[in-house]
Write an enzyme that holds these catalytic residues in place. Structure first.
Site, PDB file in Angstrom:
ATOM      1  N   SER A 137      30.110  35.592  34.637  1.00  0.00           N
ATOM      2  CA  SER A 137      31.451  35.919  35.131  1.00  0.00           C
ATOM      3  C   SER A 137      31.730  35.128  36.392  1.00  0.00           C
ATOM      4  O   SER A 137      31.068  35.320  37.415  1.00  0.00           O
ATOM      5  CB  SER A 137      31.554  37.417  35.430  1.00  0.00           C
ATOM      6  OG  SER A 137      32.692  37.631  36.239  1.00  0.00           O
ATOM      7  N   HIS A 164      32.912  33.855  31.244  1.00  0.00           N
ATOM      8  CA  HIS A 164      33.671  35.111  31.336  1.00  0.00           C
ATOM      9  C   HIS A 164      34.661  35.002  32.493  1.00  0.00           C
ATOM     10  O   HIS A 164      34.297  34.664  33.621  1.00  0.00           O
ATOM     11  CB  HIS A 164      32.706  36.281  31.544  1.00  0.00           C
ATOM     12  CG  HIS A 164      33.350  37.620  31.468  1.00  0.00           C
ATOM     13  ND1 HIS A 164      33.687  38.214  30.268  1.00  0.00           N
ATOM     14  CD2 HIS A 164      33.721  38.498  32.425  1.00  0.00           C
ATOM     15  CE1 HIS A 164      34.231  39.409  30.501  1.00  0.00           C
ATOM     16  NE2 HIS A 164      34.268  39.599  31.816  1.00  0.00           N
ATOM     17  N   ASP A 177      37.576  36.925  34.533  1.00  0.00           N
ATOM     18  CA  ASP A 177      38.092  38.262  34.849  1.00  0.00           C
ATOM     19  C   ASP A 177      39.486  38.200  35.475  1.00  0.00           C
ATOM     20  O   ASP A 177      39.628  37.806  36.627  1.00  0.00           O
ATOM     21  CB  ASP A 177      37.139  38.966  35.825  1.00  0.00           C
ATOM     22  CG  ASP A 177      35.875  39.451  35.138  1.00  0.00           C
ATOM     23  OD1 ASP A 177      35.995  40.147  34.118  1.00  0.00           O
ATOM     24  OD2 ASP A 177      34.774  39.118  35.617  1.00  0.00           O
ATOM     25  N   MET A 182      42.603  40.130  36.949  1.00  0.00           N
ATOM     26  CA  MET A 182      42.970  41.431  37.537  1.00  0.00           C
ATOM     27  C   MET A 182      44.348  41.337  38.169  1.00  0.00           C
ATOM     28  O   MET A 182      44.660  40.337  38.825  1.00  0.00           O
ATOM     29  CB  MET A 182      41.946  41.822  38.605  1.00  0.00           C
ATOM     30  CG  MET A 182      40.509  41.827  38.109  1.00  0.00           C
ATOM     31  SD  MET A 182      39.416  42.506  39.358  1.00  0.00           S
ATOM     32  CE  MET A 182      37.813  42.142  38.603  1.00  0.00           C
ATOM     33  N   HIS A 189      38.933  38.362  30.031  1.00  0.00           N
ATOM     34  CA  HIS A 189      38.921  39.829  30.115  1.00  0.00           C
ATOM     35  C   HIS A 189      40.143  40.235  30.929  1.00  0.00           C
ATOM     36  O   HIS A 189      40.167  40.061  32.138  1.00  0.00           O
ATOM     37  CB  HIS A 189      37.595  40.240  30.776  1.00  0.00           C
ATOM     38  CG  HIS A 189      37.463  41.686  31.087  1.00  0.00           C
ATOM     39  ND1 HIS A 189      36.465  42.182  31.909  1.00  0.00           N
ATOM     40  CD2 HIS A 189      38.178  42.767  30.701  1.00  0.00           C
ATOM     41  CE1 HIS A 189      36.578  43.489  32.003  1.00  0.00           C
ATOM     42  NE2 HIS A 189      37.616  43.875  31.298  1.00  0.00           N
ATOM     43  N   MET A 241      42.229  42.642  32.759  1.00  0.00           N
ATOM     44  CA  MET A 241      42.289  43.951  33.426  1.00  0.00           C
ATOM     45  C   MET A 241      43.693  44.071  34.026  1.00  0.00           C
ATOM     46  O   MET A 241      43.883  44.041  35.248  1.00  0.00           O
ATOM     47  CB  MET A 241      41.201  44.041  34.499  1.00  0.00           C
ATOM     48  CG  MET A 241      39.821  44.245  33.892  1.00  0.00           C
ATOM     49  SD  MET A 241      38.498  43.892  35.061  1.00  0.00           S
ATOM     50  CE  MET A 241      38.324  42.136  34.795  1.00  0.00           C
ATOM     51  N   MET A 280      32.469  48.427  29.244  1.00  0.00           N
ATOM     52  CA  MET A 280      32.277  48.306  30.693  1.00  0.00           C
ATOM     53  C   MET A 280      31.102  49.185  31.107  1.00  0.00           C
ATOM     54  O   MET A 280      31.052  50.372  30.792  1.00  0.00           O
ATOM     55  CB  MET A 280      33.526  48.762  31.453  1.00  0.00           C
ATOM     56  CG  MET A 280      34.740  47.867  31.323  1.00  0.00           C
ATOM     57  SD  MET A 280      34.466  46.131  31.724  1.00  0.00           S
ATOM     58  CE  MET A 280      33.892  46.213  33.425  1.00  0.00           C
ATOM     59  N   ASP A 308      29.491  44.580  30.152  1.00  0.00           N
ATOM     60  CA  ASP A 308      29.987  43.935  31.375  1.00  0.00           C
ATOM     61  C   ASP A 308      29.791  44.846  32.590  1.00  0.00           C
ATOM     62  O   ASP A 308      30.411  45.905  32.687  1.00  0.00           O
ATOM     63  CB  ASP A 308      31.472  43.622  31.164  1.00  0.00           C
ATOM     64  CG  ASP A 308      32.099  42.836  32.306  1.00  0.00           C
ATOM     65  OD1 ASP A 308      31.384  42.485  33.258  1.00  0.00           O
ATOM     66  OD2 ASP A 308      33.314  42.579  32.235  1.00  0.00           O
TER      67      ASP A 308
HETATM   68  C1  DX5 Z   1      34.197  43.780  36.771  1.00  0.00           C
HETATM   69  C2  DX5 Z   1      34.199  42.540  35.927  1.00  0.00           C
HETATM   70  C3  DX5 Z   1      32.859  41.984  35.657  1.00  0.00           C
HETATM   71  C4  DX5 Z   1      32.111  41.588  36.895  1.00  0.00           C
HETATM   72  C5  DX5 Z   1      30.653  41.740  36.630  1.00  0.00           C
HETATM   73  O1  DX5 Z   1      35.485  44.311  36.806  1.00  0.00           O
HETATM   74  O2  DX5 Z   1      34.794  42.808  34.671  1.00  0.00           O
HETATM   75  O3  DX5 Z   1      32.917  40.915  34.736  1.00  0.00           O
HETATM   76  O4  DX5 Z   1      32.354  40.286  37.302  1.00  0.00           O
HETATM   77  O5  DX5 Z   1      29.972  41.437  37.800  1.00  0.00           O
HETATM   78  P1  DX5 Z   1      28.454  41.862  38.016  1.00  0.00           P
HETATM   79  O6  DX5 Z   1      27.656  41.186  36.949  1.00  0.00           O
HETATM   80  O7  DX5 Z   1      28.165  41.384  39.384  1.00  0.00           O
HETATM   81  O8  DX5 Z   1      28.389  43.373  37.889  1.00  0.00           O
HETATM   82 ZN    ZN Z   2      34.679  41.278  33.021  1.00  0.00          ZN
END
Ligand code: DX5
Ligand code: ZN
Length: 215
Positions: A7, A32, A34, A36, A65, A67, A137, A175
Site C-alpha cells: 500500500s 494497492h 488507498d 480516501m 481501494h 474509501m 479490512m 488489508d
Molecule cells: C487503511 C488502508 C490500508 C493501509 C494498510 O485504511 O486501507 O491499505 O495502508 O497499512 P498497514 O499495512 O500499515 O496497516
Molecule cells: Zn487499503
C-alpha cells in the site's frame, strides 16, 4: 501463490514515483492504492490524477481501494486513469452494490467489495458471483500502521468456505496490520492477497519483507 500488494499510503509521498517504480523488482504483485475522501473515512489521500501519474511507472496491476462516499462517481475517472481493480465499501452510501459491481466490470476493470471490521460476511454473500475479489479490512480504514484485528481470521475462514462451497473463483484480500506473523495467520485461514503498507515501506529491505510476507 499468495499475492502481496504493498500500500503506497505508507510510501514517501514526496518520492511516490520512485517507490512505485521499484515495486516490481522488489517482488510485489499488485500496487494497492488507498483513496480516501475525508468523509467516508477521517483522512484524505489522493485520487485519479495520482493514479494517472503513476500508471506509466509500473506494469503491475493498480488495485484501487475506494474509501469514499458515492464510489460510482469514480468508476469512469479511475478507468481513464488506468486502474485495473476497483473495490468499493459495502458501508458506503452506494445502495445498489450489485449494479455498481456490474458498472465496474462494464468499464473493463476487476471488481470487488470491501467489508469493515464490524461488517459481517453475510453482507457480501449475494454479491460473490459479481466479485473478482472481496477485501476484508483487518483494521478500521483511514490510516496505515494500525494493529491487526484478530477477529478477521474467523471472517477469512468463513468467507473461504462460502466461496469454495459455491465453486467460485473470488480472491480474498486482507488489508491492515499485515506483518510476517499476521500474514502467516491470514494465509493459513485462506487469504489470497495481502495488503501491506508499513511492513513493506518501513522495512530496511522491502524485497526481503515481501518474500517474508509471502511465506
Ligand atoms: C487503511 C488502508 C490500508 C493501509 C494498510 O485504511 O486501507 O491499505 O495502508 O497499512 P498497514 O499495512 O500499515 O496497516
Ligand atoms: Zn487499503
Amino acid at each position: 501463490m499468495i499475492k502481496i500488494a504493498p500500500s503506497i499510503l505508507s510510501a514517501n509521498f514526496a518520492a511516490m514515483g520512485e517507490a512505485v517504480e521499484k515495486l516490481s523488482a522488489q517482488g510485489a504483485d499488485w500496487v494497492h492504492f488507498d483513496v480516501m475522501d475525508g468523509n467516508f473515512v477521517p483522512n484524505i489521500t489522493f485520487g485519479p490524477e495520482m493514479c494517472k501519474a503513476l500508471r506509466p511507472l509500473t506494469d503491475l496491476p493498480l488495485d484501487v481501494h475506494l474509501m469514499v462516499e458515492h464510489p460510482c462517481d469514480w468508476i469512469e475517472p479511475f478507468r481513464q486513469a488506468g486502474a485495473d481493480i476497483l473495490t468499493i465499501h459495502v458501508e458506503s452510501s452506494e445502495r445498489h452494490l450489485h449494479r455498481a459491481l456490474q458498472a465496474i466490470h462494464a468499464a473493463g476493470m476487476k471488481a470487488g467489495v470491501v467489508l469493515n471490521p464490524a461488517t459481517p460476511i453475510e453482507a457480501c454473500i449475494h454479491l460473490l458471483p459479481e466479485c473478482d475479489l472481496v477485501l476484508l479490512m483487518s483494521v478500521n480504514p483511514g490510516f496505515g500502521g494500525q494493529s491487526f484485528i484478530p477477529e478477521t481470521l474467523a471472517k477469512i475462514r468463513t468467507l473461504r468456505r462460502e466461496i469454495d462451497a459455491r465453486g467460485l473463483n473470488v480472491l480474498i484480500e486482507v488489508d491492515g496490520g499485515v506483518n510476517p506473523e499476521t500474514a502467516k495467520q491470514c494465509i493459513d485461514a485462506g487469504a489470497d492477497v495481502l495488503v501491506a503498507g508499513s511492513a513493506v515501506f518501513k522495512a530496511a529491505d522491502p524485497a526481503a519483507m515481501i518474500r517474508m510476507l509471502r511465506g
